[in-house]
Design a protein around this motif. Structure first.
Motif, PDB file in Angstrom:
ATOM      1  N   ASN A  14       0.842  -1.189   0.000  1.00 21.50           N
ATOM      2  CA  ASN A  14       0.000   0.000   0.000  1.00 21.50           C
ATOM      3  C   ASN A  14       0.885   1.250   0.000  1.00 21.50           C
ATOM      4  O   ASN A  14       2.115   1.156  -0.012  1.00 21.50           O
ATOM      5  CB  ASN A  14      -0.972  -0.017   1.190  1.00 21.50           C
ATOM      6  CG  ASN A  14      -0.257  -0.002   2.523  1.00 21.50           C
ATOM      7  OD1 ASN A  14       0.837   0.542   2.659  1.00 21.50           O
ATOM      8  ND2 ASN A  14      -0.875  -0.611   3.515  1.00 21.50           N
ATOM      9  N   GLU A  15       0.272   2.427   0.041  1.00 20.83           N
ATOM     10  CA  GLU A  15       1.024   3.686  -0.033  1.00 20.83           C
ATOM     11  C   GLU A  15       2.072   3.794   1.066  1.00 20.83           C
ATOM     12  O   GLU A  15       3.218   4.178   0.809  1.00 20.83           O
ATOM     13  CB  GLU A  15       0.041   4.866   0.042  1.00 20.83           C
ATOM     14  CG  GLU A  15       0.695   6.225  -0.035  1.00 20.83           C
ATOM     15  CD  GLU A  15       1.321   6.525  -1.382  1.00 20.83           C
ATOM     16  OE1 GLU A  15       2.257   7.349  -1.416  1.00 20.83           O
ATOM     17  OE2 GLU A  15       0.901   5.947  -2.399  1.00 20.83           O
ATOM     18  N   ASP A  16       1.704   3.467   2.292  1.00 20.60           N
ATOM     19  CA  ASP A  16       2.642   3.558   3.413  1.00 20.60           C
ATOM     20  C   ASP A  16       3.826   2.616   3.220  1.00 20.60           C
ATOM     21  O   ASP A  16       4.975   2.991   3.466  1.00 20.60           O
ATOM     22  CB  ASP A  16       1.929   3.250   4.729  1.00 20.60           C
ATOM     23  CG  ASP A  16       2.869   3.358   5.916  1.00 20.60           C
ATOM     24  OD1 ASP A  16       3.423   4.462   6.138  1.00 20.60           O
ATOM     25  OD2 ASP A  16       3.065   2.337   6.610  1.00 20.60           O
ATOM     26  N   HIS A  21       9.473   1.539   1.831  1.00 23.57           N
ATOM     27  CA  HIS A  21      10.384   0.786   0.977  1.00 23.57           C
ATOM     28  C   HIS A  21      11.337   1.718   0.224  1.00 23.57           C
ATOM     29  O   HIS A  21      12.413   1.309  -0.195  1.00 23.57           O
ATOM     30  CB  HIS A  21       9.589  -0.082   0.007  1.00 23.57           C
ATOM     31  CG  HIS A  21      10.417  -1.022  -0.804  1.00 23.57           C
ATOM     32  ND1 HIS A  21      11.550  -1.647  -0.337  1.00 23.57           N
ATOM     33  CD2 HIS A  21      10.267  -1.463  -2.086  1.00 23.57           C
ATOM     34  CE1 HIS A  21      12.054  -2.429  -1.276  1.00 23.57           C
ATOM     35  NE2 HIS A  21      11.302  -2.309  -2.348  1.00 23.57           N
ATOM     36  N   ALA A  22      10.962   2.986   0.077  1.00 21.94           N
ATOM     37  CA  ALA A  22      11.835   3.966  -0.587  1.00 21.94           C
ATOM     38  C   ALA A  22      13.033   4.346   0.294  1.00 21.94           C
ATOM     39  O   ALA A  22      13.933   5.048  -0.156  1.00 21.94           O
ATOM     40  CB  ALA A  22      11.045   5.216  -0.971  1.00 21.94           C
ATOM     41  N   PHE A  69      11.472  -0.322   7.814  1.00 23.67           N
ATOM     42  CA  PHE A  69      12.262   0.902   7.859  1.00 23.67           C
ATOM     43  C   PHE A  69      11.322   2.102   7.819  1.00 23.67           C
ATOM     44  O   PHE A  69      10.226   2.016   7.263  1.00 23.67           O
ATOM     45  CB  PHE A  69      13.238   0.948   6.679  1.00 23.67           C
ATOM     46  CG  PHE A  69      14.219  -0.176   6.704  1.00 23.67           C
ATOM     47  CD1 PHE A  69      15.359  -0.094   7.495  1.00 23.67           C
ATOM     48  CD2 PHE A  69      14.007  -1.333   5.976  1.00 23.67           C
ATOM     49  CE1 PHE A  69      16.262  -1.151   7.547  1.00 23.67           C
ATOM     50  CE2 PHE A  69      14.903  -2.384   6.017  1.00 23.67           C
ATOM     51  CZ  PHE A  69      16.042  -2.293   6.810  1.00 23.67           C
ATOM     52  N   LYS A  70      11.759   3.208   8.400  1.00 24.60           N
ATOM     53  CA  LYS A  70      10.903   4.396   8.392  1.00 24.60           C
ATOM     54  C   LYS A  70      10.959   5.061   7.019  1.00 24.60           C
ATOM     55  O   LYS A  70      11.869   4.821   6.226  1.00 24.60           O
ATOM     56  CB  LYS A  70      11.330   5.363   9.491  1.00 24.60           C
ATOM     57  CG  LYS A  70      12.705   5.954   9.308  1.00 24.60           C
ATOM     58  CD  LYS A  70      13.050   6.891  10.445  1.00 24.60           C
ATOM     59  CE  LYS A  70      14.432   7.499  10.158  1.00 24.60           C
ATOM     60  NZ  LYS A  70      14.811   8.493  11.091  1.00 24.60           N
ATOM     61  N   ALA A  79      18.791   4.506  -4.629  1.00 30.30           N
ATOM     62  CA  ALA A  79      17.930   3.437  -4.102  1.00 30.30           C
ATOM     63  C   ALA A  79      16.491   3.918  -3.957  1.00 30.30           C
ATOM     64  O   ALA A  79      15.549   3.219  -4.356  1.00 30.30           O
ATOM     65  CB  ALA A  79      18.474   2.944  -2.762  1.00 30.30           C
ATOM     66  N   SER A  80      16.298   5.101  -3.385  1.00 30.37           N
ATOM     67  CA  SER A  80      14.939   5.634  -3.212  1.00 30.37           C
ATOM     68  C   SER A  80      14.260   5.830  -4.557  1.00 30.37           C
ATOM     69  O   SER A  80      13.092   5.469  -4.739  1.00 30.37           O
ATOM     70  CB  SER A  80      14.979   6.963  -2.462  1.00 30.37           C
ATOM     71  OG  SER A  80      15.412   6.784  -1.137  1.00 30.37           O
TER      72      SER A  80
END
Length: 165
Positions: A14-16, A21-22, A69-70, A79-80
């Motif tokens: 989902n969005e969160d 993951h970014a 991860f936050k 990576a992001s």
């Protein structure tokens, strides 16, 4: 439905989760998944009955990783941007410039070939096929992620251009 969409659906992205993951830590630690999974399957006879709990733990790590991860404060890292580009490919495919699709087809074909090589090597317990397949998979996945960065940057520039007018 494309593989990327299926993976996102079954990993409940989902969005969160996508935002978490970014985080570059999520991307870089995810590189551990394939080698650990291959090692687990390679040593299945040595693990004996412990093979299944180890396999379940690894599958759990694959699912938990994007969640543990936050959200990153910035998304200007390679990576992001690879994660953000993948989101565009999955959910906003129409924003992906056409010139990327032939390369993505080549990458997909390579991923299929190297997956088959690695799986065959694991099945027949043949080290060279397993290692070549695994190295090929990691390199092809890295190429895919690099392409996702390119897609993200182009989409981001295009969005900025559209907002200026």
């Amino acid at each position: 439905m494309r593989f990327e969409s299926l993976a996102a659906k079954y990993l409940s992205m989902n969005e969160d989760v996508w935002q978490r993951h970014a985080n570059p830590w999520s991307v870089w630690t995810r590189y551990t998944c394939l080698p650990l999974l291959i090692a687990c399957i390679w040593w299945r006879d040595i693990f004996g009955i412990w093979f299944w709990p180890v396999l379940v733990a690894l599958i759990g790590w694959i699912w938990i990783n994007p969640r543990c991860f936050k959200k990153p404060a910035q998304t200007d890292s390679w990576a992001s941007q690879s994660v953000l580009g993948e989101r565009i490919l999955i959910y906003q495919r129409e924003r992906v410039p056409v010139h990327h699709f032939k390369t993505l087809d080549v990458i997909s074909a390579l991923l299929c070939v190297f997956t088959a090589m690695c799986v065959a090597g694991l099945f027949f317990h043949e080290a060279i096929s397993t290692c070549c397949g695994a190295i090929g998979l990691i390199l092809a996945k890295t190429w895919f992620l690099d392409r996702m960065v390119w897609i993200y940057q182009e989409a981001h520039r295009q969005q900025g251009t559209n907002q200026c007018h």
